[in-house]
Design a protein around this motif. Sequence first.
Motif, PDB file in Angstrom:
ATOM      1  N   PRO A  50       4.999  18.083  78.925  1.00  0.00           N
ATOM      2  CA  PRO A  50       5.415  19.153  79.834  1.00  0.00           C
ATOM      3  C   PRO A  50       5.559  18.637  81.257  1.00  0.00           C
ATOM      4  O   PRO A  50       5.151  17.516  81.581  1.00  0.00           O
ATOM      5  CB  PRO A  50       4.289  20.181  79.717  1.00  0.00           C
ATOM      6  CG  PRO A  50       3.108  19.401  79.226  1.00  0.00           C
ATOM      7  CD  PRO A  50       3.660  18.323  78.358  1.00  0.00           C
ATOM      8  N   SER A  51       6.130  19.461  82.105  1.00  0.00           N
ATOM      9  CA  SER A  51       6.455  19.036  83.470  1.00  0.00           C
ATOM     10  C   SER A  51       5.244  18.538  84.239  1.00  0.00           C
ATOM     11  O   SER A  51       5.328  17.544  84.974  1.00  0.00           O
ATOM     12  CB  SER A  51       7.118  20.194  84.222  1.00  0.00           C
ATOM     13  OG  SER A  51       6.291  21.353  84.187  1.00  0.00           O
ATOM     14  N   ARG A 124       8.790  29.004  82.881  1.00  0.00           N
ATOM     15  CA  ARG A 124       9.693  28.609  81.807  1.00  0.00           C
ATOM     16  C   ARG A 124      10.862  27.781  82.346  1.00  0.00           C
ATOM     17  O   ARG A 124      11.391  26.918  81.658  1.00  0.00           O
ATOM     18  CB  ARG A 124      10.220  29.859  81.094  1.00  0.00           C
ATOM     19  CG  ARG A 124       9.141  30.591  80.301  1.00  0.00           C
ATOM     20  CD  ARG A 124       9.676  31.869  79.710  1.00  0.00           C
ATOM     21  NE  ARG A 124       8.674  32.524  78.875  1.00  0.00           N
ATOM     22  CZ  ARG A 124       8.839  33.721  78.318  1.00  0.00           C
ATOM     23  NH1 ARG A 124       9.964  34.389  78.525  1.00  0.00           N
ATOM     24  NH2 ARG A 124       7.890  34.251  77.571  1.00  0.00           N
ATOM     25  N   LYS A 127       9.880  24.245  82.506  1.00  0.00           N
ATOM     26  CA  LYS A 127       9.732  23.577  81.221  1.00  0.00           C
ATOM     27  C   LYS A 127      10.989  22.844  80.773  1.00  0.00           C
ATOM     28  O   LYS A 127      10.926  21.962  79.925  1.00  0.00           O
ATOM     29  CB  LYS A 127       9.351  24.594  80.149  1.00  0.00           C
ATOM     30  CG  LYS A 127       7.932  25.123  80.262  1.00  0.00           C
ATOM     31  CD  LYS A 127       7.663  26.135  79.169  1.00  0.00           C
ATOM     32  CE  LYS A 127       7.840  25.494  77.809  1.00  0.00           C
ATOM     33  NZ  LYS A 127       7.627  26.472  76.713  1.00  0.00           N
TER      34      LYS A 127
END
Length: 336
Positions: A50-51, A124, A127
Motif C-alpha cells: 500500500p501507499s 481510496r 490506494k
Amino acid sequence: MNPSEESRDRLSLTAARILVCVVLTVAFAIGIPGNSFVVWTICRRMKQQPSTVVLILHLAIADLLVLATMPIWIYSFAHSWVFNVVTCKALVFVVYCSMYASIFLITALSIERFTAVFYPFAVRWWKKKAVTFLVVSGIWFLSIAFGATIIPFQETDETDIGLQCAARRYDSNAQEVACLLIETTMGFLIPFTVIIICYVSISRRIGRMVCPSKRRSTKLIASVVAAFGLCWLPHHIFNLMSVASVLMEDSHPEMSGSLDKTVAVGVYIAGSITFVSSCINPLLYAFAARNFRSSVRFVKLSRLFEQMGPLAKLESVKEAPSPNGKEETLTTMEMI
C-alpha cells in the motif's frame, strides 16, 4: 588571534573530528543492515504494498543512498579529502537530495495519515498505484531539483584539519543568504509546519478512538518525524547562524566573527548528527514491531507494515464518551 586562542580552536576542531568519525561509524554500522532489511522485507515478504509502505520503502532507499557515501566521509574527517572537487559536489548532492527526499516523504506520510483520519473515503484515491507512483516520482523530482542547487557552490577547502569537502563559495552575501534560507525554509520549516498541523489535528481526533493498533501506527510515523526533526534541527540552526553572521558583517563585525567561529566547529558535529537520521528509522520499526507474536524478525516487521497500510474495508471505531455522556461512532480506515 593569540597562541592560546589558536591552540584552543585547534583542540576544539580535533575533538569535533573524533566525535564526527565515531558518530558516522556507528550510523553506518547500524544503518546499512537496518535499512537493507527494511527494503528486503517490503520487496520480498509483502505481496501487497500500500501507499504507506511504498513511502517507507523509498524513505529507506533515501537513507541507503546517504549511508553508501559514509566510508568516504569517515576517511575524509579522519585524514583529509583525497578526491577531486567533482566528487565532492556529487557526494554532497547525494546527501542533500536524500535530505529533501526524506522530509518530503515524511510530509507525504503525515498528509496521508491526516487524510485517513478526517477524510477516510478519500484514502481510496491514495490506494491507486498510478497516484502513488506520481506522488513518489514528484517527490524525487523535487528532491533532485533542490539538491542540485548546492552543486555550483560546493567546493573543497584547506582547513585546520586538512583539505575537506566542506566549503561553499558564493558570489555575494545576498546570494549566500538566499541559498541558506531556501535550504532551511524548503527543507525544514515549511514541511515541518505542515507535519505539525497534521499531527496536532490527528492527536485531537485519534485520542478519542478506542483502537490501540491505530494509535500505535500513528505514533510510529510521529516518532519517525520527531527523529528526523531532531537530527536535522542543529544543521538548520547553524544555517541560520551563518545567515545572521553575514547580515551582521558590517554593523557588528565582532559578533559576526564569533558566530563564524562557532559555526566553523559546530557545522561538523551538526553534519554528523544529520547522518544519524539515516540509521534510526529501522530501530524505530523494530521497537514498534516487538509486540507482534513471532520469533522471526521479518515476520514481525512485515506484519507491522501490513497494519500500517490502508485496507479496502471500512470499520466503525467507537470514540470515548463525549462530554454530554453520549458515545459517538467514527467511521475510518483501517490504516490510521
